[in-house]
Design a protein around this motif. Structure first.
Motif, mmCIF file in Angstrom:
data_model
loop_
_atom_site.group_PDB
_atom_site.id
_atom_site.type_symbol
_atom_site.label_atom_id
_atom_site.label_comp_id
_atom_site.label_asym_id
_atom_site.label_seq_id
_atom_site.Cartn_x
_atom_site.Cartn_y
_atom_site.Cartn_z
ATOM 1 N N LYS A 71 19.234 34.866 -2.825
ATOM 2 C CA LYS A 71 19.767 33.790 -1.985
ATOM 3 C C LYS A 71 21.233 34.046 -1.634
ATOM 4 O O LYS A 71 21.643 33.952 -0.473
ATOM 5 N N LYS A 72 22.038 34.400 -2.633
ATOM 6 C CA LYS A 72 23.471 34.594 -2.405
ATOM 7 C C LYS A 72 23.762 35.882 -1.639
ATOM 8 O O LYS A 72 24.661 35.928 -0.791
ATOM 9 N N LEU A 73 22.996 36.941 -1.930
ATOM 10 C CA LEU A 73 23.229 38.215 -1.247
ATOM 11 C C LEU A 73 22.886 38.139 0.236
ATOM 12 O O LEU A 73 23.439 38.892 1.049
ATOM 13 N N SER A 74 21.984 37.234 0.586
ATOM 14 C CA SER A 74 21.609 37.108 2.003
ATOM 15 C C SER A 74 22.804 36.705 2.858
ATOM 16 O O SER A 74 22.877 37.051 4.043
ATOM 17 N N SER A 75 23.764 35.996 2.260
ATOM 18 C CA SER A 75 24.953 35.595 3.023
ATOM 19 C C SER A 75 25.863 36.784 3.308
ATOM 20 O O SER A 75 26.763 36.703 4.142
ATOM 21 N N TYR A 76 25.634 37.915 2.601
ATOM 22 C CA TYR A 76 26.397 39.143 2.840
ATOM 23 C C TYR A 76 25.584 40.157 3.651
ATOM 24 O O TYR A 76 25.955 41.327 3.745
ATOM 25 N N GLY A 77 24.467 39.707 4.188
ATOM 26 C CA GLY A 77 23.651 40.589 5.012
ATOM 27 C C GLY A 77 22.717 41.486 4.229
ATOM 28 O O GLY A 77 22.143 42.428 4.788
ATOM 29 N N MET A 78 22.538 41.219 2.928
ATOM 30 C CA MET A 78 21.634 42.031 2.112
ATOM 31 C C MET A 78 20.289 41.318 2.007
ATOM 32 O O MET A 78 20.228 40.139 1.658
ATOM 33 N N ASP A 79 19.219 42.053 2.319
ATOM 34 C CA ASP A 79 17.897 41.436 2.354
ATOM 35 C C ASP A 79 16.943 42.129 1.381
ATOM 36 O O ASP A 79 17.372 42.856 0.476
ATOM 37 N N ILE A 80 15.639 41.912 1.585
ATOM 38 C CA ILE A 80 14.614 42.466 0.698
ATOM 39 C C ILE A 80 14.717 43.981 0.604
ATOM 40 O O ILE A 80 14.528 44.577 -0.461
ATOM 41 N N ARG A 81 15.045 44.612 1.715
ATOM 42 C CA ARG A 81 15.157 46.074 1.741
ATOM 43 C C ARG A 81 16.192 46.555 0.728
ATOM 44 O O ARG A 81 15.973 47.539 0.016
ATOM 45 N N HIS A 82 17.317 45.865 0.643
ATOM 46 C CA HIS A 82 18.362 46.255 -0.299
ATOM 47 C C HIS A 82 17.939 45.953 -1.739
ATOM 48 O O HIS A 82 18.247 46.717 -2.658
ATOM 49 N N LEU A 83 17.226 44.849 -1.931
ATOM 50 C CA LEU A 83 16.754 44.519 -3.273
ATOM 51 C C LEU A 83 15.732 45.540 -3.769
ATOM 52 O O LEU A 83 15.663 45.830 -4.966
ATOM 53 N N ARG A 84 14.945 46.094 -2.854
ATOM 54 C CA ARG A 84 13.993 47.139 -3.258
ATOM 55 C C ARG A 84 14.735 48.356 -3.797
ATOM 56 O O ARG A 84 14.300 48.989 -4.764
#
Length: 223
Positions: free
Chosen positions: A157-170
């Motif tokens: 949730k918090k990383l999405s505000s920095y433009g990081m999405d599922i791809r980065h979490l993978r």
């Protein structure tokens, strides 16, 4: 005609019937420590004889039932290999537990899916994708989510505000899987269901996580 030699993949299920925690990594570690010596084919594949499998069973039993370190097991096997008839190794004495201070108790969190959504602030569609990618999973053997799931969901949730999405979490998960493999290799000599095995796993995992965090900060500081 002699009994055919077998590969590590063929003997593993047989060993796991009595020792469910044994892995290919652990068998190879025991080989690297000189406790078992399978023959090698011209192409480099390991081939195990019945004697090798019996020896592995003996080593695993000494670890599981007697909590013996590999050093003691190795010395015992060397005596047997030399034709001696050594007495069975004495089980390791349990480590005395302090009576004046109790170990900290980790509070177990059990959340329903609805609670996880509420506490993390995630949208339903995002949680669905996290589950599909196996980034957020229930606790093993249950339908409830634990502390780790909440941490990942909140971070997503918090990383999405920095433009990081599922791809980065993978990518983060892939790095975590590599580190988990290193941890499993490090604690392979310990019986995994014993107190010493669980303690070693926690200790190594904590050290790896701390080292990882320190290295990330160090790299960023140098840029």
């Amino acid at each position: 005609m002699g009994v055919p030699l077998r590969t590590i993949g063929q003997i593993l299920p047989e060993l796991q019937r009595d020792y469910p925690d044994v892995t290919v990594t652990k068998i190879r570690y025991l080989e690297s420590e000189g406790l078992v010596s399978p023959v090698r084919t011209d192409t480099g594949y390991r081939k195990y004889s019945t004697t090798d499998v019996d020896r592995l069973r003996y080593i695993l039993r000494l670890q599981r039932d007697n909590y013996l370190p590999l050093k003691v097991i190795r010395e015992h096997l060397e005596q047997m290999d030399a034709g001696e008839n050594p007495a069975p190794p004495v089980p390791a004495a349990p480590t005395a537990q302090p009576t004046t201070k109790s170990a900290p108790v980790r509070r177990v969190i059990r959340m329903t899916r609805k609670e996880l959504l509420r506490r993390s602030g995630l949208r339903e569609s995002v949680l669905v994708e996290l589950e599909r990618q196996r980034l957020v999973v229930p606790r093993h053997g249950t339908v409830h989510f634990g502390q780790e799931a909440l941490i990942v969901a909140t971070a997503a949730k918090k990383l999405s505000s920095y433009g990081m999405d599922i791809r980065h979490l993978r990518a983060i998960k892939q790095a975590a899987e590599r580190e988990a493999g290193l941890i499993e290799q490090a604690v392979a000599p310990y019986p995994q269901q014993s107190p010493s095995g669980r303690e070693a796993t926690r200790d190594v995992a904590n050290l790896v996580v701390r080292a990882h965090a320190a290295l990330v900060h160090s790299i960023l500081d140098q840029r």
